[in-house]
Motif scaffolding. Structure first.
Motif, PDB file in Angstrom:
ATOM      1  N   ALA A   7       0.831  -1.214   0.000  1.00  0.00           N
ATOM      2  CA  ALA A   7       0.000   0.000   0.000  1.00  0.00           C
ATOM      3  C   ALA A   7       0.861   1.258   0.000  1.00  0.00           C
ATOM      4  O   ALA A   7       0.455   2.298  -0.521  1.00  0.00           O
ATOM      5  CB  ALA A   7      -0.936  -0.005   1.198  1.00  0.00           C
ATOM      6  N   LYS A   8       2.054   1.163   0.579  1.00  0.00           N
ATOM      7  CA  LYS A   8       3.000   2.289   0.591  1.00  0.00           C
ATOM      8  C   LYS A   8       3.876   2.288  -0.660  1.00  0.00           C
ATOM      9  O   LYS A   8       4.751   3.135  -0.812  1.00  0.00           O
ATOM     10  CB  LYS A   8       3.913   2.207   1.821  1.00  0.00           C
ATOM     11  N   ASP A   9       3.656   1.314  -1.541  1.00  0.00           N
ATOM     12  CA  ASP A   9       4.423   1.163  -2.779  1.00  0.00           C
ATOM     13  C   ASP A   9       5.917   1.010  -2.494  1.00  0.00           C
ATOM     14  O   ASP A   9       6.766   1.617  -3.153  1.00  0.00           O
ATOM     15  CB  ASP A   9       4.164   2.350  -3.725  1.00  0.00           C
ATOM     16  N   LEU A  10       6.224   0.199  -1.474  1.00  0.00           N
ATOM     17  CA  LEU A  10       7.615  -0.078  -1.128  1.00  0.00           C
ATOM     18  C   LEU A  10       7.963  -1.513  -1.480  1.00  0.00           C
ATOM     19  O   LEU A  10       7.172  -2.430  -1.254  1.00  0.00           O
ATOM     20  CB  LEU A  10       7.834   0.100   0.383  1.00  0.00           C
ATOM     21  N   SER A  11       9.158  -1.711  -2.005  1.00  0.00           N
ATOM     22  CA  SER A  11       9.651  -3.070  -2.217  1.00  0.00           C
ATOM     23  C   SER A  11      10.205  -3.589  -0.889  1.00  0.00           C
ATOM     24  O   SER A  11      10.413  -2.823   0.061  1.00  0.00           O
ATOM     25  CB  SER A  11      10.773  -3.071  -3.265  1.00  0.00           C
ATOM     26  N   GLN A  12      10.452  -4.892  -0.824  1.00  0.00           N
ATOM     27  CA  GLN A  12      11.078  -5.440   0.377  1.00  0.00           C
ATOM     28  C   GLN A  12      12.427  -4.759   0.608  1.00  0.00           C
ATOM     29  O   GLN A  12      12.790  -4.440   1.738  1.00  0.00           O
ATOM     30  CB  GLN A  12      11.276  -6.954   0.244  1.00  0.00           C
ATOM     31  N   GLU A  13      13.172  -4.540  -0.457  1.00  0.00           N
ATOM     32  CA  GLU A  13      14.483  -3.895  -0.364  1.00  0.00           C
ATOM     33  C   GLU A  13      14.371  -2.481   0.206  1.00  0.00           C
ATOM     34  O   GLU A  13      15.146  -2.088   1.079  1.00  0.00           O
ATOM     35  CB  GLU A  13      15.145  -3.854  -1.741  1.00  0.00           C
ATOM     36  N   GLU A  14      13.398  -1.715  -0.272  1.00  0.00           N
ATOM     37  CA  GLU A  14      13.217  -0.336   0.204  1.00  0.00           C
ATOM     38  C   GLU A  14      12.835  -0.305   1.684  1.00  0.00           C
ATOM     39  O   GLU A  14      13.349   0.516   2.451  1.00  0.00           O
ATOM     40  CB  GLU A  14      12.167   0.389  -0.642  1.00  0.00           C
ATOM     41  N   LEU A  15      11.938  -1.201   2.096  1.00  0.00           N
ATOM     42  CA  LEU A  15      11.560  -1.267   3.503  1.00  0.00           C
ATOM     43  C   LEU A  15      12.755  -1.696   4.346  1.00  0.00           C
ATOM     44  O   LEU A  15      13.012  -1.128   5.411  1.00  0.00           O
ATOM     45  CB  LEU A  15      10.378  -2.224   3.713  1.00  0.00           C
ATOM     46  N   ALA A  16      13.485  -2.676   3.862  1.00  0.00           N
ATOM     47  CA  ALA A  16      14.663  -3.153   4.589  1.00  0.00           C
ATOM     48  C   ALA A  16      15.661  -2.021   4.815  1.00  0.00           C
ATOM     49  O   ALA A  16      16.182  -1.848   5.923  1.00  0.00           O
ATOM     50  CB  ALA A  16      15.318  -4.304   3.829  1.00  0.00           C
TER      51      ALA A  16
END
Length: 62
Positions: A7-16
């Motif tokens: 929903a925040k349009d984040l990839s796993q990498e970006e969140l990490a």
């Protein structure tokens, strides 16, 4: 957590990167194969603008 991240349009990498862990750690948390520390849970909640209850509380199935 995966839905909130999407929903925040984040990839796993970006969140990490936002919370200071590896992409693999985020993947394992989403798959239910890793229990994050409370500090990591809080960092993820802040990054996703969610509460601990919204992301990590499991409802009892009755």
């Amino acid at each position: 957590m995966k839905a909130a991240r999407a929903a925040k349009d984040l990839s796993q990498e970006e969140l990490a990167q936002a919370v200071g862990v590896t992409r693999q750690t985020i993947g394992m948390i989403e798959a239910g194969k890793y229990n994050p520390t409370l500090n990591l849970c809080i960092a993820i909640c802040k990054a996703l603008s969610k509460t601990l209850d919204e992301l990590f509380w499991e409802e009892d199935e009755k």
